[in-house]
Scaffold this active site. Sequence first.
Site, PDB file in Angstrom:
ATOM      1  N   ASP A   1       3.473  -5.211  -9.698  1.00 44.10           N
ATOM      2  CA  ASP A   1       2.128  -5.917  -9.666  1.00 44.10           C
ATOM      3  C   ASP A   1       1.298  -6.006 -10.624  1.00 44.10           C
ATOM      4  O   ASP A   1       1.324  -5.332 -11.971  1.00 44.10           O
ATOM      5  CB  ASP A   1       0.684  -5.357  -9.319  1.00 44.10           C
ATOM      6  CG  ASP A   1      -0.430  -5.881  -8.911  1.00 44.10           C
ATOM      7  OD1 ASP A   1      -0.638  -6.458  -7.368  1.00 44.10           O
ATOM      8  OD2 ASP A   1      -1.396  -6.502  -9.536  1.00 44.10           O
TER       9      ASP A   1
ATOM     10  N   ASP B   1       3.455  -9.957 -14.854  1.00 43.91           N
ATOM     11  CA  ASP B   1       3.026 -11.014 -13.912  1.00 43.91           C
ATOM     12  C   ASP B   1       3.824 -12.135 -13.623  1.00 43.91           C
ATOM     13  O   ASP B   1       4.747 -12.241 -14.308  1.00 43.91           O
ATOM     14  CB  ASP B   1       2.010 -11.325 -15.293  1.00 43.91           C
ATOM     15  CG  ASP B   1       1.343 -13.187 -14.868  1.00 43.91           C
ATOM     16  OD1 ASP B   1       1.555 -13.019 -13.475  1.00 43.91           O
ATOM     17  OD2 ASP B   1       1.302 -13.401 -15.609  1.00 43.91           O
TER      18      ASP B   1
ATOM     19  N   ASP C   1       3.163 -11.073  -0.605  1.00 40.71           N
ATOM     20  CA  ASP C   1       2.281 -11.254  -0.308  1.00 40.71           C
ATOM     21  C   ASP C   1       0.710 -11.670  -1.247  1.00 40.71           C
ATOM     22  O   ASP C   1       0.494 -10.949  -2.277  1.00 40.71           O
ATOM     23  CB  ASP C   1       1.612  -9.553   0.612  1.00 40.71           C
ATOM     24  CG  ASP C   1       0.378  -9.317   0.440  1.00 40.71           C
ATOM     25  OD1 ASP C   1      -0.337 -10.964   1.093  1.00 40.71           O
ATOM     26  OD2 ASP C   1      -0.353  -8.676   1.195  1.00 40.71           O
TER      27      ASP C   1
ATOM     28  N   CYS D   1      -3.520 -13.301   3.972  1.00 40.01           N
ATOM     29  CA  CYS D   1      -4.550 -13.859   4.558  1.00 40.01           C
ATOM     30  C   CYS D   1      -5.405 -14.016   4.791  1.00 40.01           C
ATOM     31  O   CYS D   1      -6.780 -15.004   4.173  1.00 40.01           O
ATOM     32  CB  CYS D   1      -5.424 -12.017   4.054  1.00 40.01           C
ATOM     33  SG  CYS D   1      -6.041 -12.475   2.372  1.00 40.01           S
TER      34      CYS D   1
END
Length: 442
Positions: free
Chosen positions: A291, A322, A343, A396
């Site tokens: 992350d 990154d 995700d 999402c």
Amino acid sequence: MPRNPITARALAVQTLRQIDQRRGFSNRILAEHFERHPDLERRERGLTTTLVYGVLRHRGRLDALIDAAAARPKALSARAREIARVAVFELRELQHPPHAAISQALGLATALDPSGGLARPLHAILAAIDREGAAFDARLATGKPLDVLANRWSIPRWLAGRWLAHLGPDLALARARALAEPPAVELRVDLSRTTAEDVAAALREADPKAFVEQLPDQPQALRVRGGGELVRHPLHERGLFSIQALGAQRAALALAPCPEEHVLDACAGMGTKSLQLAELMRRRGRLVAADASEVRLGEHAGLRRRGELDGPEFTFTTVVADLAAPEPQPGVDDTTYDAVLLDAPCTGLGNLARHPELRATVQFDDIAACADLQRRLLDRCRARVKPGGRLVYAVCSLEPEEGPRLVRATCDAGGFTLEHEETWTPEAHHTDGFYLARLRPA
């Protein structure tokens, strides 16, 4: 003398003002306020939570009601409007006794302005809504679909226009209604260490009033209403269940990592999906959680303990990287992977029920900005998949630019084929909006 304890309504107003000023995530700011008031009773904490999320979900409608009842709507200060929103939500949505909702609001107003200059217009507004609220709401629910979506269902006009174009009025209204409902808490059970039946029984024993539902099509999932603060439950502390929306659970299931595989969680965040991947791998193999945020990866220390991830057959590594950057990222790009989960950061527009502050903070231009970042991440992650491996892309959001349109453009560019995709919608599945696609090297 000790200070008077803060009330749920006063804390709700404080929290809502902070969310508006900081444009932050509601759950984090609410948690900060609860930490400042550790002696707040459970009932008051529950009411505060209901008021904060309810006002955020219905803010457009509440403002329309206030403006219809106010003699001078623009003269209301930001704090007075926040007090009014809380009281109107109580009157119209929670059906609380008018004398209680109105007197509490006037008490807050008087504390801010003992002269009564704030309380008098507020009393007039709330009295009018008490008398005519049903008629006001009926007017908001009629007219052009765009106006109904914006004024009755609190969908930003720019987003309401997109939904009408993509979905048509009936489906757009169904989605708006679904996103106005308080969502259930959805859990993922670690089936490698317990069963959904045992966790459900433990939750019911801890709170007999809790409604706990097992879902036949997702054996590791539970849906809970009224179970209190589940992050404090001992089984959560032991990692036997995690809080994770149903659609979000599907991404790791679609990737289907196997024991002994080398797996990359490309945008691991705070690690909920990393733990799910480890569970599916039966804690055998190698998992890299990457992350760009060192702060988010800092949460993985607790995750490692909760999930018992330090076994002899499992290597779990976190890397600050990154993955959208064109240059190689040490610790990630040293090899390729059997399975990659992306995700991706997104607008979160599928989460307007669980994160209703996004109704105010996300703007039209954010869709293009997120799609550009997602395209770069997807391009980089494709290069990290072994021949014969697979890549799952998930967001999402239900906006086409962030989901199917982006995936199809990626496949059209060559090198990968679309093997499987899923869309979860609030109106059809009673959960957050979520999109995923599984890609294979061609």
